[in-house]
Design a protein around this motif. Structure first.
Motif, PDB file in Angstrom:
ATOM      1  N   LYS A 120       0.817  -1.219   0.000  1.00 27.92           N
ATOM      2  CA  LYS A 120       0.000   0.000   0.000  1.00 27.92           C
ATOM      3  C   LYS A 120       0.851   1.269   0.000  1.00 27.92           C
ATOM      4  O   LYS A 120       0.371   2.340  -0.383  1.00 27.92           O
ATOM      5  CB  LYS A 120      -0.910   0.039   1.232  1.00 27.92           C
ATOM      6  CG  LYS A 120      -1.809  -1.176   1.412  1.00 27.92           C
ATOM      7  CD  LYS A 120      -2.649  -1.012   2.661  1.00 27.92           C
ATOM      8  CE  LYS A 120      -3.434  -2.273   2.983  1.00 27.92           C
ATOM      9  NZ  LYS A 120      -2.577  -3.360   3.474  1.00 27.92           N
ATOM     10  N   LYS A 121       2.096   1.143   0.441  1.00 26.86           N
ATOM     11  CA  LYS A 121       2.963   2.317   0.585  1.00 26.86           C
ATOM     12  C   LYS A 121       4.239   2.144  -0.230  1.00 26.86           C
ATOM     13  O   LYS A 121       4.701   1.026  -0.464  1.00 26.86           O
ATOM     14  CB  LYS A 121       3.357   2.514   2.059  1.00 26.86           C
ATOM     15  CG  LYS A 121       2.179   2.694   3.011  1.00 26.86           C
ATOM     16  CD  LYS A 121       1.585   4.079   2.916  1.00 26.86           C
ATOM     17  CE  LYS A 121       0.512   4.287   3.976  1.00 26.86           C
ATOM     18  NZ  LYS A 121      -0.062   5.647   3.898  1.00 26.86           N
ATOM     19  N   SER A 122       4.822   3.266  -0.617  1.00 33.15           N
ATOM     20  CA  SER A 122       6.105   3.220  -1.316  1.00 33.15           C
ATOM     21  C   SER A 122       7.225   3.031  -0.297  1.00 33.15           C
ATOM     22  O   SER A 122       7.027   3.234   0.908  1.00 33.15           O
ATOM     23  CB  SER A 122       6.340   4.523  -2.088  1.00 33.15           C
ATOM     24  OG  SER A 122       6.571   5.606  -1.196  1.00 33.15           O
ATOM     25  N   ARG A 123       8.392   2.665  -0.788  1.00 35.31           N
ATOM     26  CA  ARG A 123       9.537   2.505   0.103  1.00 35.31           C
ATOM     27  C   ARG A 123       9.865   3.837   0.783  1.00 35.31           C
ATOM     28  O   ARG A 123      10.259   3.868   1.954  1.00 35.31           O
ATOM     29  CB  ARG A 123      10.757   2.018  -0.677  1.00 35.31           C
ATOM     30  CG  ARG A 123      10.610   0.606  -1.226  1.00 35.31           C
ATOM     31  CD  ARG A 123      11.953   0.077  -1.656  1.00 35.31           C
ATOM     32  NE  ARG A 123      11.825  -1.164  -2.416  1.00 35.31           N
ATOM     33  CZ  ARG A 123      12.828  -1.983  -2.668  1.00 35.31           C
ATOM     34  NH1 ARG A 123      14.032  -1.681  -2.239  1.00 35.31           N
ATOM     35  NH2 ARG A 123      12.654  -3.078  -3.363  1.00 35.31           N
ATOM     36  N   LYS A 124       9.726   4.911   0.033  1.00 35.41           N
ATOM     37  CA  LYS A 124      10.010   6.239   0.582  1.00 35.41           C
ATOM     38  C   LYS A 124       9.115   6.538   1.775  1.00 35.41           C
ATOM     39  O   LYS A 124       9.580   7.037   2.812  1.00 35.41           O
ATOM     40  CB  LYS A 124       9.798   7.292  -0.506  1.00 35.41           C
ATOM     41  CG  LYS A 124      10.058   8.725  -0.067  1.00 35.41           C
ATOM     42  CD  LYS A 124       9.814   9.687  -1.221  1.00 35.41           C
ATOM     43  CE  LYS A 124      10.010  11.135  -0.779  1.00 35.41           C
ATOM     44  NZ  LYS A 124       9.755  12.072  -1.896  1.00 35.41           N
ATOM     45  N   GLU A 125       7.832   6.211   1.661  1.00 34.17           N
ATOM     46  CA  GLU A 125       6.889   6.457   2.757  1.00 34.17           C
ATOM     47  C   GLU A 125       7.199   5.567   3.961  1.00 34.17           C
ATOM     48  O   GLU A 125       7.153   6.014   5.106  1.00 34.17           O
ATOM     49  CB  GLU A 125       5.456   6.209   2.283  1.00 34.17           C
ATOM     50  CG  GLU A 125       4.944   7.254   1.303  1.00 34.17           C
ATOM     51  CD  GLU A 125       3.584   6.897   0.753  1.00 34.17           C
ATOM     52  OE1 GLU A 125       2.659   7.719   0.880  1.00 34.17           O
ATOM     53  OE2 GLU A 125       3.435   5.800   0.196  1.00 34.17           O
ATOM     54  N   ALA A 156       2.099  -2.485  -4.880  1.00 33.31           N
ATOM     55  CA  ALA A 156       1.559  -1.313  -4.180  1.00 33.31           C
ATOM     56  C   ALA A 156       0.957  -0.324  -5.163  1.00 33.31           C
ATOM     57  O   ALA A 156      -0.089   0.274  -4.915  1.00 33.31           O
ATOM     58  CB  ALA A 156       2.660  -0.637  -3.368  1.00 33.31           C
ATOM     59  N   ILE A 157       1.623  -0.151  -6.316  1.00 34.08           N
ATOM     60  CA  ILE A 157       1.099   0.759  -7.342  1.00 34.08           C
ATOM     61  C   ILE A 157      -0.240   0.250  -7.850  1.00 34.08           C
ATOM     62  O   ILE A 157      -1.203   1.022  -7.995  1.00 34.08           O
ATOM     63  CB  ILE A 157       2.111   0.883  -8.506  1.00 34.08           C
ATOM     64  CG1 ILE A 157       3.387   1.565  -8.017  1.00 34.08           C
ATOM     65  CG2 ILE A 157       1.497   1.668  -9.670  1.00 34.08           C
ATOM     66  CD1 ILE A 157       4.529   1.536  -9.022  1.00 34.08           C
ATOM     67  N   GLU A 158      -0.335  -1.058  -8.121  1.00 32.09           N
ATOM     68  CA  GLU A 158      -1.587  -1.642  -8.594  1.00 32.09           C
ATOM     69  C   GLU A 158      -2.713  -1.427  -7.585  1.00 32.09           C
ATOM     70  O   GLU A 158      -3.849  -1.092  -7.953  1.00 32.09           O
ATOM     71  CB  GLU A 158      -1.407  -3.141  -8.852  1.00 32.09           C
ATOM     72  CG  GLU A 158      -0.528  -3.452 -10.056  1.00 32.09           C
ATOM     73  CD  GLU A 158      -0.223  -4.931 -10.174  1.00 32.09           C
ATOM     74  OE1 GLU A 158      -0.709  -5.701  -9.316  1.00 32.09           O
ATOM     75  OE2 GLU A 158       0.501  -5.317 -11.099  1.00 32.09           O
ATOM     76  N   ALA A 159      -2.391  -1.626  -6.301  1.00 35.26           N
ATOM     77  CA  ALA A 159      -3.408  -1.456  -5.256  1.00 35.26           C
ATOM     78  C   ALA A 159      -3.910  -0.012  -5.214  1.00 35.26           C
ATOM     79  O   ALA A 159      -5.111   0.240  -5.050  1.00 35.26           O
ATOM     80  CB  ALA A 159      -2.828  -1.847  -3.898  1.00 35.26           C
ATOM     81  N   LYS A 163      -7.620   1.460  -5.911  1.00 35.67           N
ATOM     82  CA  LYS A 163      -8.275   2.279  -4.888  1.00 35.67           C
ATOM     83  C   LYS A 163      -8.738   3.606  -5.468  1.00 35.67           C
ATOM     84  O   LYS A 163      -9.816   4.118  -5.125  1.00 35.67           O
ATOM     85  CB  LYS A 163      -7.309   2.517  -3.728  1.00 35.67           C
ATOM     86  CG  LYS A 163      -7.918   3.285  -2.567  1.00 35.67           C
ATOM     87  CD  LYS A 163      -6.911   3.447  -1.437  1.00 35.67           C
ATOM     88  CE  LYS A 163      -7.511   4.248  -0.282  1.00 35.67           C
ATOM     89  NZ  LYS A 163      -6.540   4.430   0.822  1.00 35.67           N
ATOM     90  N   LYS A 164      -7.931   4.175  -6.359  1.00 37.15           N
ATOM     91  CA  LYS A 164      -8.252   5.461  -6.988  1.00 37.15           C
ATOM     92  C   LYS A 164      -9.223   5.290  -8.164  1.00 37.15           C
ATOM     93  O   LYS A 164      -9.623   6.276  -8.787  1.00 37.15           O
ATOM     94  CB  LYS A 164      -6.974   6.141  -7.473  1.00 37.15           C
ATOM     95  CG  LYS A 164      -6.036   6.599  -6.361  1.00 37.15           C
ATOM     96  CD  LYS A 164      -6.601   7.797  -5.634  1.00 37.15           C
ATOM     97  CE  LYS A 164      -5.635   8.329  -4.612  1.00 37.15           C
ATOM     98  NZ  LYS A 164      -6.178   9.503  -3.872  1.00 37.15           N
ATOM     99  N   LYS A 165      -9.564   4.008  -8.450  1.00 34.87           N
ATOM    100  CA  LYS A 165     -10.472   3.692  -9.560  1.00 34.87           C
ATOM    101  C   LYS A 165      -9.947   4.242 -10.893  1.00 34.87           C
ATOM    102  O   LYS A 165     -10.700   4.778 -11.712  1.00 34.87           O
ATOM    103  CB  LYS A 165     -11.892   4.227  -9.270  1.00 34.87           C
ATOM    104  CG  LYS A 165     -12.554   3.538  -8.081  1.00 34.87           C
ATOM    105  CD  LYS A 165     -13.963   4.064  -7.845  1.00 34.87           C
ATOM    106  CE  LYS A 165     -14.706   3.235  -6.809  1.00 34.87           C
ATOM    107  NZ  LYS A 165     -14.030   3.172  -5.505  1.00 34.87           N
ATOM    108  N   TYR A 166      -8.638   4.107 -11.071  1.00 34.32           N
ATOM    109  CA  TYR A 166      -8.025   4.560 -12.316  1.00 34.32           C
ATOM    110  C   TYR A 166      -8.106   3.455 -13.362  1.00 34.32           C
ATOM    111  O   TYR A 166      -7.651   2.337 -13.143  1.00 34.32           O
ATOM    112  CB  TYR A 166      -6.562   4.947 -12.079  1.00 34.32           C
ATOM    113  CG  TYR A 166      -5.816   5.259 -13.358  1.00 34.32           C
ATOM    114  CD1 TYR A 166      -5.948   6.505 -13.969  1.00 34.32           C
ATOM    115  CD2 TYR A 166      -5.008   4.299 -13.963  1.00 34.32           C
ATOM    116  CE1 TYR A 166      -5.285   6.792 -15.146  1.00 34.32           C
ATOM    117  CE2 TYR A 166      -4.338   4.576 -15.148  1.00 34.32           C
ATOM    118  CZ  TYR A 166      -4.479   5.821 -15.737  1.00 34.32           C
ATOM    119  OH  TYR A 166      -3.824   6.099 -16.907  1.00 34.32           O
TER     120      TYR A 166
END
Length: 204
Positions: A120-125, A156-159, A163-166
């Motif tokens: 759900k989160k990037s490594r940076k986060e 995480a990007i896919e999730a 979630k953003k319904k993109y």
């Protein structure tokens, strides 16, 4: 040692200062039991008895309770104990006590934290969050190596896209640029984002 100050914390708790330095917090009944009063003297043997049998014991129990309540890093536990009115040396001994039983392990904390959030989160986060919790840089980097291995952040990007319904098939250029900017700001690499969106297009 001279009791130079007795400062109320609550109606039942008091900060005790010895020779002008904060020593510990005691309850009202303990002041009476040990006959502690301002300008009075406190013998070294009495001081050690109070420190070890009351204050340190209380700090150890508090540390155990805090760790039972929720997982914490060593830095978080130290901060909590300090906020509870325990002096630095007592905090240090209480932390070493729980560490001796394996109740604090920043490496394991970092692993668990990353594993539960890496989709759900990037490594940076994740890095920023663990740093804020007081985990050392070397431990965070080691945990990343163990948790990610050769994986990337695409799950995480896919999730986030879901979630953003993109939908890459119906999104216009502006919507695509918006989601790209959002993901880049969160710390994901542009190439990973681009590849995830392309795969989504091919698989649809």
């Amino acid at each position: 040692m001279t009791v130079t100050k007795i400062e109320p914390v609550t109606k039942s708790k008091y900060k005790i200062y010895l020779d002008g330095q904060f020593a510990f917090v005691l309850y009202k009944g303990e002041l009476s039991r040990y006959q502690i009063e301002e300008d009075g003297l406190l013998e070294e043997a009495q001081y050690q008895r109070i420190r070890n049998d009351i204050v340190l014991k209380r700090a150890k129990l508090r540390a155990m309770h805090l760790l039972t309540d929720m997982g914490r890093t060593e830095s978080q536990l130290r901060s909590k104990l300090a906020l509870g009115g325990y002096p630095e040396d007592i905090v240090g001994e209480a932390v070493e006590y729980v560490k001796s039983f394996g109740y604090i392990d920043d490496m394991e904390y970092a692993r668990s934290f990353i594993e539960s959030r890496k989709d759900k989160k990037s490594r940076k986060e994740l890095y920023a969050a663990l740093s804020q919790k007081g985990v050392e840089k070397e431990l965070i980097e080691q945990a990343f190596e163990e948790c990610y291995g050769n994986e990337d952040s695409r799950a995480a990007i896919e999730a986030i896209l879901q979630k953003k319904k993109y939908d890459p098939h119906t999104a216009d250029h502006a919507q695509t640029q918006k989601i790209l900017g959002y993901l880049v700001r969160k710390g994901f690499h542009y190439e990973d984002i681009r590849q995830v969106i392309q795969v989504s297009e091919w698989n649809a």
